[in-house]
Design a protein around this motif. Structure first.
Motif, short mmCIF file in Angstrom:
data_model
loop_
_atom_site.label_atom_id
_atom_site.label_comp_id
_atom_site.label_asym_id
_atom_site.label_seq_id
_atom_site.Cartn_x
_atom_site.Cartn_y
_atom_site.Cartn_z
N MET A 48 -51.59 24.73 76.78
CA MET A 48 -50.55 24.47 75.77
C MET A 48 -50.41 25.64 74.81
O MET A 48 -49.28 26.07 74.51
N VAL A 49 -51.54 26.16 74.35
CA VAL A 49 -51.50 27.29 73.41
C VAL A 49 -50.86 28.51 74.07
O VAL A 49 -50.01 29.19 73.49
N ILE A 50 -51.24 28.77 75.32
CA ILE A 50 -50.68 29.92 76.04
C ILE A 50 -49.18 29.74 76.25
O ILE A 50 -48.39 30.67 76.04
N GLY A 51 -48.78 28.53 76.65
CA GLY A 51 -47.36 28.27 76.89
C GLY A 51 -46.52 28.45 75.64
O GLY A 51 -45.46 29.09 75.68
N PHE A 52 -47.00 27.90 74.52
CA PHE A 52 -46.24 28.05 73.27
C PHE A 52 -46.28 29.49 72.77
O PHE A 52 -45.30 29.98 72.19
N ALA A 53 -47.41 30.17 72.97
CA ALA A 53 -47.51 31.56 72.52
C ALA A 53 -46.55 32.46 73.29
O ALA A 53 -45.97 33.40 72.73
N LEU A 54 -46.37 32.18 74.57
CA LEU A 54 -45.44 32.96 75.39
C LEU A 54 -43.98 32.56 75.17
O LEU A 54 -43.08 33.21 75.70
N GLY A 55 -43.78 31.50 74.41
CA GLY A 55 -42.42 31.07 74.13
C GLY A 55 -41.72 30.41 75.30
O GLY A 55 -40.49 30.41 75.38
N LEU A 56 -42.51 29.81 76.21
CA LEU A 56 -41.89 29.18 77.38
C LEU A 56 -41.00 28.00 76.98
O LEU A 56 -39.99 27.74 77.63
N HIS A 57 -41.40 27.29 75.91
CA HIS A 57 -40.60 26.14 75.48
C HIS A 57 -39.24 26.56 74.95
O HIS A 57 -38.29 25.78 74.96
N LYS A 58 -39.12 27.82 74.50
CA LYS A 58 -37.84 28.30 73.99
C LYS A 58 -36.83 28.57 75.10
O LYS A 58 -35.65 28.78 74.83
N GLN A 59 -37.31 28.62 76.34
CA GLN A 59 -36.40 28.83 77.46
C GLN A 59 -35.66 27.56 77.84
O GLN A 59 -34.65 27.63 78.56
N LEU A 60 -36.15 26.41 77.36
CA LEU A 60 -35.51 25.13 77.69
C LEU A 60 -34.38 24.86 76.71
O LEU A 60 -34.47 24.00 75.83
N THR A 61 -33.30 25.61 76.85
CA THR A 61 -32.15 25.44 75.97
C THR A 61 -30.90 25.21 76.79
O THR A 61 -30.81 25.63 77.96
N LEU A 62 -29.94 24.55 76.18
CA LEU A 62 -28.67 24.29 76.85
C LEU A 62 -27.91 25.58 77.09
O LEU A 62 -27.22 25.73 78.11
N SER A 63 -28.03 26.53 76.19
CA SER A 63 -27.34 27.81 76.35
C SER A 63 -27.82 28.55 77.59
O SER A 63 -27.02 29.09 78.36
N ASN A 64 -29.14 28.57 77.81
CA ASN A 64 -29.68 29.22 79.01
C ASN A 64 -29.21 28.52 80.27
O ASN A 64 -28.91 29.17 81.28
N LEU A 65 -29.15 27.20 80.22
CA LEU A 65 -28.68 26.45 81.39
C LEU A 65 -27.23 26.79 81.70
O LEU A 65 -26.86 26.99 82.87
N ILE A 66 -26.40 26.88 80.68
CA ILE A 66 -24.99 27.18 80.90
C ILE A 66 -24.81 28.61 81.42
O ILE A 66 -24.02 28.85 82.34
#
Length: 273
Positions: A48-66
């Motif tokens: 979890m720490v590694i994932g949040f540190a790498l900003g992986l959760h920030k890739q889950l955006t509607l803009s990226n999907l579009i």
């Protein structure tokens, strides 16, 4: 006096306890048990720490999907089975690591695979991820918290276990509490794994298919935005409010389903009285 001196001499000659091989084996078993208890939680927390540190959760955006929708759609057309497996793996990992944006991933599943295939893939991925969190929490936290629970928590856990399936079904059907919290709480209350899995699988079906259905119609929403603001899809600036797509009527339907899941519990209490 002589007897007392003989007794003291015997005590001095008695070897100390737990200093031999048996004591060492006991300590080794205790250390192994502690490692087995806390290692899963430590690994999950580190991921979890590694994932949040790498900003992986920030890739889950509607803009990226579009912005990536054309490439993603093309990949799905060429490799449908592999794309579904990748999507399920990503969803499982997102749930296990408690990443925010599960509803957005569900919408993406409907957008990429249609609401039927996307819905089933999402339900399976979410259930596997939730079960992984449950097992980790039960092995690392459940036993510790159960031993240290006060009388109130003990009574609450006992009441929950009596109708655990219906209580968890209610929590899954009504999106009131965070998904990660609902994953952990039954583990603390020592809910059986089979009941947890079944209640999770059934309970997330209505909400999942509702969001995948929204995702299956996302193309028309993007087309309308493109007509009003040409080029917004490529730049990721289309103004699409996901919250506006979740109507109060839809939330009311989820709550009604949740209340219906508690009917057996209510009837049981009336019979007992």
């Amino acid at each position: 006096m002589e007897k007392w001196m003989l007794g003291e001499e015997a005590n001095r000659m008695t070897p100390p306890k737990d200093t031999g091989p048996t004591g060492g084996k006991t300590q080794a078993r205790t250390g192994a048990a502690r490692l087995k208890t806390w290692l899963p939680l430590t690994v999950l927390a580190a991921l979890m720490v590694i994932g949040f540190a790498l900003g992986l959760h920030k890739q889950l955006t509607l803009s990226n999907l579009i912005m990536e929708r054309q490439e993603l759609a093309g990949y799905v057309d060429r490799n449908l089975a592999l794309a579904v497996l990748v999507y399920m793996s990503v969803y499982t990992l997102a749930v296990a690591l408690s990443f925010p944006g599960a509803s957005l991933l569900t919408i993406a599943g409907g957008f990429l695979f249609g609401w039927i295939l996307g819905g089933f893939a999402t339900v399976l991925g979410a259930t596997i991820g939730a079960c992984a969190v449950f097992l980790v929490a039960r092995s690392s936290l459940g036993e510790v918290l159960t031993h240290r629970a006060g009388p109130f928590l003990a009574r609450l856990a006992e009441g929950f276990r009596k109708d655990a399936f219906h209580y968890l079904l209610f929590l899954r059907l009504t999106p009131v509490f965070p998904f990660w919290l609902v994953n952990i709480a039954p583990a603390i209350f020592a809910m059986p794994f089979s009941s947890y899995t079944l209640a999770t699988f059934i309970g997330i079906i209505p909400g999942t298919f509702a969001f995948t259905f929204i995702g299956s119609g996302l193309d028309s929403v993007i087309a309308a935005q493109e007509a009003a603001n040409p080029g917004c899809a490529a730049s990721g600036t289309c103004q699409i409010d996901v919250a506006a797509l979740v109507t109060p009527q839809l939330l009311a339907a989820f709550f009604a389903l949740g209340v219906a899941s508690l009917i057996p519990v209510i009837l049981k209490k009336f019979r007992n009285r």
